[in-house]
Design an enzyme around this catalytic site. Structure first.
Site, mmCIF file in Angstrom:
data_model
loop_
_atom_site.group_PDB
_atom_site.id
_atom_site.type_symbol
_atom_site.label_atom_id
_atom_site.label_comp_id
_atom_site.label_asym_id
_atom_site.label_seq_id
_atom_site.Cartn_x
_atom_site.Cartn_y
_atom_site.Cartn_z
ATOM 1 N N PRO A 2 0.810 -1.215 0.000
ATOM 2 C CA PRO A 2 0.000 0.000 0.000
ATOM 3 C C PRO A 2 0.845 1.268 0.000
ATOM 4 O O PRO A 2 1.598 1.528 0.933
ATOM 5 C CB PRO A 2 -0.833 -0.113 1.280
ATOM 6 N N GLU A 3 0.745 2.021 -1.083
ATOM 7 C CA GLU A 3 1.332 3.354 -1.156
ATOM 8 C C GLU A 3 0.168 4.340 -1.256
ATOM 9 O O GLU A 3 -0.969 3.949 -1.031
ATOM 10 C CB GLU A 3 2.271 3.448 -2.373
ATOM 11 N N LYS A 59 0.966 7.584 3.522
ATOM 12 C CA LYS A 59 0.424 6.227 3.634
ATOM 13 C C LYS A 59 -0.257 5.990 4.975
ATOM 14 O O LYS A 59 -0.620 4.854 5.291
ATOM 15 C CB LYS A 59 1.553 5.204 3.444
ATOM 16 N N ARG A 280 16.345 -1.476 -1.786
ATOM 17 C CA ARG A 280 15.148 -1.933 -2.481
ATOM 18 C C ARG A 280 15.372 -1.954 -3.982
ATOM 19 O O ARG A 280 16.182 -1.199 -4.507
ATOM 20 C CB ARG A 280 13.969 -1.004 -2.178
#
Length: 290
Positions: A2-3, A59, A280
């Site tokens: 979820p962004e 977020k 990442r």
DNA sequence: AGTTGTGTTGAAGA
DNA sequence: ATCTTCAACACAAC
């Protein structure tokens, strides 16, 4: 994951479906997620509170309750909220049986005043990283992690001027990292940083100081454009994210580079590459992006 | 069947 | 201060 677009979708759903409902009970088999009080006190303090409004910054989700309390939720990686009404099944396909929706660790039992509607707000979270905090609305706003949040990427305050000011303070840093930093701009995570930079034709490893005015304008424009499109498509369900019906979003169908390493670029046919930036993966087209 | 990749954030280490 | 690494945790894929 979820962004901003996924969280916005959830906030919209919650505002539509549970505002006006009252919390009558709460259950959890993972009280560790509740950061500022015991399960017992949490249950006691949330009982009989009415849901007034749902909002977000970046977020972070804020559910405002009666008595000047706010329920603050961060979904982290795999958290998602499901709304299950006892009185009527969802009109569309029922996704609640899907495995991804089956890791329910917290349930708020809701009821409307006339007792006509009984609804569960259920929190599925495979990896159990999510965070739940209940406190005075004012105290939530003063939490260090909230207070230090940068401007929300979709808010009107995030102007090009503001973007330029942020970039000017981070001249030696890489654009691929700066876009993800919640303390600078809040809402962008790993999926959308790759997509935004692809649309902007800028490599993630570029230093801020090397960006031309044209490129900065382009990145700014594409932050709004990509996030807006993703909100319209109800977010990306690359893995665990689901909406409050348990249904996947649609943006994964139109991803250009995220998780596309080894595949051909949709624009030029060059093989999409992947590199690590800030621990990442970031994905890019080595030809389209300069 | 053990190892690795997955990504958000906060804390710890350098 | 600022950057890097790790830990929280579970599962799918290899």
């Amino acid at each position: 994951m979820p962004e901003l677009p996924e969280v916005q979708t959830v906030v919209n759903d919650l505002n539509e479906k549970i505002v006006g409902h009252t919390v009558i009970d709460f259950w959890s088999d993972w009280p560790k997620a509740i950061k500022n009080k015991s399960l017992k006190n949490f249950q006691k303090e949330i009982q009989d509170r009415k849901i007034l409004n749902v909002r977000r910054i970046g977020k972070n989700i804020f559910i405002d309750l009666s008595g000047k309390k706010t329920l603050y939720i961060h979904l982290k990686m795999t958290g998602h909220l499901l709304i299950k009404s006892k009185n009527h099944e969802p009109k569309t396909k029922n996704y609640f049986g899907d495995k991804v929706n089956s890791y329910v660790h917290h349930i708020w039992y809701l009821q409307t005043k006339n007792h006509k509607l009984q609804t569960n707000l259920e929190f599925s979270d495979v990896r159990k990283f999510a965070k739940i905090v209940l406190d005075d609305t004012q105290k939530i706003a003063k939490l260090p992690e909230i207070e230090k949040l940068g401007v929300d990427a979709m808010s009107p305050e995030f102007s090009f001027k503001k973007f330029t000011e942020i970039l000017n303070k981070k001249k030696d840093k890489l654009i691929g990292l700066v876009l993800m930093e919640q303390e600078l701009i809040s809402g962008i995570g790993n999926i959308y940083r790759s997509e935004i930079l692809f649309e902007s034709e800028v490599l993630p490893q570029r230093k801020i100081s090397s960006l031309s005015l044209e490129e900065k304008k382009n990145i700014y424009k594409n932050i709004k454009k990509v996030l807006n499109k993703a909100i319209k498509m109800r977010g990306t369900s690359d893995s665990d994210y689901r909406d409050t019906n348990g249904a996947p979003g649609n943006f994964q169908k139109v991803l250009k580079v995220y998780r596309k390493a080894g595949k051909k670029c949709s624009r030029c046919g060059t093989i999409i590459k992947r590199m690590t930036l800030g621990q990442r993966s970031v994905f890019y087209c080595p030809k389209c992006q300069k």
